[in-house]
Design a protein around this motif. Structure first.
Motif, PDB file in Angstrom:
ATOM      1  N   GLU A   1      10.351 -16.515 -55.833  1.00  0.00           N
ATOM      2  CA  GLU A   1       8.915 -16.710 -55.669  1.00  0.00           C
ATOM      3  C   GLU A   1       8.255 -15.351 -55.450  1.00  0.00           C
ATOM      4  O   GLU A   1       8.828 -14.457 -54.815  1.00  0.00           O
ATOM      5  CB  GLU A   1       8.635 -17.643 -54.477  1.00  0.00           C
ATOM      6  N   ARG A   2       7.036 -15.189 -55.973  1.00  0.00           N
ATOM      7  CA  ARG A   2       6.365 -13.895 -55.929  1.00  0.00           C
ATOM      8  C   ARG A   2       5.080 -13.988 -55.096  1.00  0.00           C
ATOM      9  O   ARG A   2       4.464 -15.045 -54.991  1.00  0.00           O
ATOM     10  CB  ARG A   2       6.044 -13.404 -57.336  1.00  0.00           C
ATOM     11  N   PHE A   3       4.660 -12.795 -54.546  1.00  0.00           N
ATOM     12  CA  PHE A   3       3.496 -12.751 -53.668  1.00  0.00           C
ATOM     13  C   PHE A   3       2.656 -11.501 -53.951  1.00  0.00           C
ATOM     14  O   PHE A   3       3.178 -10.481 -54.409  1.00  0.00           O
ATOM     15  CB  PHE A   3       3.938 -12.760 -52.203  1.00  0.00           C
ATOM     16  N   SER A   4       1.387 -11.606 -53.668  1.00  0.00           N
ATOM     17  CA  SER A   4       0.473 -10.469 -53.889  1.00  0.00           C
ATOM     18  C   SER A   4       0.483  -9.498 -52.713  1.00  0.00           C
ATOM     19  O   SER A   4       0.101  -8.341 -52.849  1.00  0.00           O
ATOM     20  CB  SER A   4      -0.953 -10.974 -54.132  1.00  0.00           C
TER      21      SER A   4
ATOM     22  N   THR B   1      -5.089  -4.354 -52.883  1.00  0.00           N
ATOM     23  CA  THR B   1      -4.646  -5.716 -52.545  1.00  0.00           C
ATOM     24  C   THR B   1      -5.664  -6.745 -53.048  1.00  0.00           C
ATOM     25  O   THR B   1      -5.288  -7.781 -53.624  1.00  0.00           O
ATOM     26  CB  THR B   1      -4.460  -5.851 -51.022  1.00  0.00           C
ATOM     27  N   HIS B   2      -6.936  -6.445 -52.850  1.00  0.00           N
ATOM     28  CA  HIS B   2      -8.008  -7.353 -53.285  1.00  0.00           C
ATOM     29  C   HIS B   2      -8.001  -7.540 -54.810  1.00  0.00           C
ATOM     30  O   HIS B   2      -8.210  -8.659 -55.309  1.00  0.00           O
ATOM     31  CB  HIS B   2      -9.365  -6.813 -52.839  1.00  0.00           C
ATOM     32  N   GLU B   3      -7.801  -6.465 -55.548  1.00  0.00           N
ATOM     33  CA  GLU B   3      -7.872  -6.532 -57.018  1.00  0.00           C
ATOM     34  C   GLU B   3      -6.813  -7.458 -57.617  1.00  0.00           C
ATOM     35  O   GLU B   3      -6.965  -7.922 -58.745  1.00  0.00           O
ATOM     36  CB  GLU B   3      -7.754  -5.129 -57.608  1.00  0.00           C
TER      37      GLU B   3
ATOM     38  N   GLY C   1      -4.208 -11.226 -60.838  1.00  0.00           N
ATOM     39  CA  GLY C   1      -3.114 -12.192 -60.700  1.00  0.00           C
ATOM     40  C   GLY C   1      -1.768 -11.523 -60.471  1.00  0.00           C
ATOM     41  O   GLY C   1      -0.726 -12.196 -60.465  1.00  0.00           O
ATOM     42  N   GLU C   2      -1.766 -10.240 -60.254  1.00  0.00           N
ATOM     43  CA  GLU C   2      -0.518  -9.485 -60.037  1.00  0.00           C
ATOM     44  C   GLU C   2       0.137  -9.901 -58.718  1.00  0.00           C
ATOM     45  O   GLU C   2      -0.533 -10.024 -57.689  1.00  0.00           O
ATOM     46  CB  GLU C   2      -0.820  -7.986 -60.018  1.00  0.00           C
TER      47      GLU C   2
END
Length: 414
Positions: free
Chosen positions: A360-363, A342-344, A349-350
């Motif tokens: 809309e997109r989320f990490s 999750t941190h990476e 920017g993934e």
């Protein structure tokens, strides 16, 4: 009358033989008495004689030996008869428990010297019986005979319940217990029972702590040889089981079979408490703890209990401070692989989680769930004490315990 007819027939056959003997020119004829003696010996040897007590048929010579089973030596314990006294003596050891032939290597005793001789091959490593197909060697002839069926494909022992066939009778016998539910081997340490002694022996290692199979690479020990074999693939990197749907590979056949159920949708393990079904017995066992409330994995540091062992392992890192997962982009370290991944995404920017309503997109999946409530109008679980918002109701319930501790006991005054 029948005896007279038999003698007449023999006389006619004898005359024919005598005629045959005299027609050969230049050959000295045998005397009548010698010809008759030879003829009768050969003829009677071929004839069948019936045993009066049991009705079986034998040649004259074999009938005499057979009659001793009726008139000869007999066991007083079980009534079995023998033709020779030595055979009865050996048989009686079954009843007396006498085992006069002892192994000088391990002390094991046997009824018969032949059994001791076979046993000694365990210590000497002698394997005198060789397969002519693959040159594999065996200590017993019976073992070679069973092995030969791997080459011939012969499986003579068939289960009448399901039609499955086996190369060995003993394997069929064990298989039948699946249908009968028979488990004749109980554990004297707990209440479990098993269908065969080999499985019981392996189970007993749970109680004794015995782990006879050691990895020569890292020293880790195992209760079963198959577990060591599977473990060795970690070192070799071997993954022989490949999924033909997604290409994922596995070192363990059991894990591969469970994985395939993702593609087939098969869930053969139903919960008897609710309507849920699961792809593996392990998943079902975990789920049942939801109903029973069982939490068998307890932290020795703080006493907190967990339903799964991996949850306990994860929790223990809080106490040890262990953070084995480090970020390749910065110096930050993490106790969990999931947290590192999750941190990476900050660096890459993934954003793999996409809203199905507005693109809309989320990490993080939690951020997506929070966002989707804008569209649905659903109110997130919120603490009525401090106003903190949570993505799941269970997280709110855990949080509420903080306020429960903070509240003064009833009747307590300042």
């Amino acid at each position: 009358m029948s005896d007279v007819m038999e003698e007449t027939k023999e006389s006619e056959e004898l005359r024919e033989v005598e005629e045959e003997r005299h027609v050969k020119p230049g050959e000295k004829p045998l005397s009548r008495s010698k010809t008759k003696q030879t003829f009768l010996k050969k003829t009677r040897a071929k004839k069948s004689f019936t045993c009066t007590p049991c009705g079986n048929s034998f040649t004259h010579k074999h009938l005499d030996a057979h009659m001793k089973t009726h008139t000869g030596e007999k066991s007083h314990e079980c009534g079995t008869s023998f033709t020779q006294k030595a055979h009865l003596k050996k048989h009686m050891m079954i009843h007396t428990g006498e085992k006069p032939h002892a192994c000088d290597k391990c002390g094991k005793s046997f009824n018969y010297s032949s059994h001791l001789k076979s046993h000694m091959r365990i210590h000497t490593g002698e394997k005198p019986f060789m397969c002519d197909q693959c040159e594999k060697r065996f200590s017993h002839k019976s073992h070679l005979k069973c092995h030969m069926r791997t080459h011939t494909g012969e499986k003579p022992h068939e289960c009448y319940q399901c039609g499955k066939s086996f190369t060995e009778k003993e394997t069929l016998k064990k298989h039948m217990r699946i249908h009968t539910g028979e488990k004749p081997y109980p554990c004297d340490q707990c209440e479990k029972s098993f269908p065969c002694k080999q499985i019981l022996d392996v189970h007993m290692r749970v109680h004794t702590g015995e782990k006879p199979y050691e990895c020569d690479q890292c020293g880790k020990r195992f209760t079963q040889k198959s577990h060591l074999k599977g473990h060795m693939m970690i070192h070799t990197g071997e993954k022989p089981y490949a999924c033909n749907k997604c290409g994922k590979r596995f070192s363990d056949l059991g894990h591969f079979k469970i994985h395939m159920r993702i593609h087939t949708g098969e869930k053969p393990y139903p919960c008897d408490q609710c309507e849920k079904r699961f792809p593996s017995k392990q998943c079902l066992d975990y789920h049942l703890r939801v109903h029973t409330g069982e939490k068998p994995f307890t932290c020795v540091q703080c006493g907190r209990s967990f339903m799964k062992s991996d949850k306990l392992k994860r929790h223990m890192k809080i106490h040890t401070g262990e953070k084995p997962y480090n970020c390749l982009h910065c110096d930050k370290r993490f106790s969990l692989l999931g947290n590192l991944k999750t941190h990476e995404r900050i660096h890459t920017g993934e954003k793999p989680y996409k809203c199905s309503l507005c693109d809309e997109r989320f990490s993080k999946s939690a951020n997506l769930k929070t966002h989707e409530r804008i569209h649905t109008g659903e109110k997130p679980p919120t603490c009525d004490q401090c106003g903190k918002i949570f993505t799941k109701q269970c997280y709110l319930e855990k949080h509420m315990k903080i306020h429960a501790v903070e509240k003064p006991l009833s009747g307590e005054t300042n």
